[in-house]
Enzyme design. Structure first.
Site, PDB file in Angstrom:
ATOM      1  N   THR A   1     -28.655  19.213  54.930  1.00  0.00           N
ATOM      2  CA  THR A   1     -29.908  18.529  54.574  1.00  0.00           C
ATOM      3  C   THR A   1     -30.167  18.650  53.084  1.00  0.00           C
ATOM      4  O   THR A   1     -30.558  17.678  52.427  1.00  0.00           O
ATOM      5  CB  THR A   1     -31.089  19.099  55.381  1.00  0.00           C
ATOM      6  OG1 THR A   1     -30.813  18.928  56.772  1.00  0.00           O
ATOM      7  CG2 THR A   1     -32.399  18.414  55.029  1.00  0.00           C
ATOM      8  N   CYS A   2     -29.929  19.826  52.539  1.00  0.00           N
ATOM      9  CA  CYS A   2     -30.180  20.086  51.121  1.00  0.00           C
ATOM     10  C   CYS A   2     -29.290  19.217  50.240  1.00  0.00           C
ATOM     11  O   CYS A   2     -29.737  18.661  49.236  1.00  0.00           O
ATOM     12  CB  CYS A   2     -29.948  21.558  50.805  1.00  0.00           C
ATOM     13  SG  CYS A   2     -30.815  22.703  51.913  1.00  0.00           S
TER      14      CYS A   2
END
Length: 182
Positions: A55-56
């Protein structure tokens, strides 16, 4: 929740490029303080569980990087990405992501994150102690607006993402600029 809070005083141990150093690793240690990053500026700080995580790396960091100029147009001086990772990891991730605008802050020991009340155990993922995902607009070292993902807890089975997204912060900044209706 944390709006109006002053950021904790912390020293970050960073590695910076130094062209006077020969060899394959031309970097030196440089300590930077909370004041070095936040004093006299209006910035976005976003913190996430780990460099190189899906996600990051796919959404949050690229979203802030790609919208840097739009954030600057809304009165933001800098955008900082923080993680409970050491400087070596954060610098490599910044290079891997091709960052030109967002600057990374290594909170290797988690001291800043702990003092912010955002340090959580992610042993269920094999991470150890990491940051809960959040973002903030910081004005001269004071939290102007706070964006914390729901469900703050140790060993959370989910990785919520949305509240701290660049899209949500941009929406907040746009709404803050709207003239009030009489």
């Amino acid at each position: 929740m944390k709006t109006g809070a002053k950021l904790p005083d912390v020293t970050f141990h960073t590695r910076v490029r130094d062209d006077s150093i020969d060899g394959p690793n031309p970097f030196r240690w440089e300590d930077k303080t909370t004041a070095d990053y936040f004093a006299g500026k209006r910035v976005i700080l976003f913190s996430l569980p780990g460099a190189f995580t899906p996600t990051c790396s796919t959404y949050q960091l690229p979203g802030f990087e790609n919208n840097y100029e739009a954030f600057k147009a809304k009165g933001i001086d800098e955008i900082y990405c923080m993680s409970v990772n050491d400087s070596f990891v954060m610098n490599k991730w910044a290079t891997d992501q091709g960052l030109k605008n967002v600057k990374v802050i290594p909170d290797g020991s988690g001291e800043f994150t702990r003092k912010m009340g955002m340090l959580v155990d992610k042993a269920n993922l094999g991470f150890g102690m990491r940051s809960w995902r959040y973002a903030a607009i910081i004005n001269d070292g004071v939290v102007e607006a706070w964006f914390e993902e729901p469900g703050l807890m140790d060993n959370c089975p989910e990785d919520p993402y949305g509240v701290s997204s660049p899209e949500n912060l941009m929406k907040h900044l746009e709404e803050a600029q709207q003239p009030e209706m009489a």
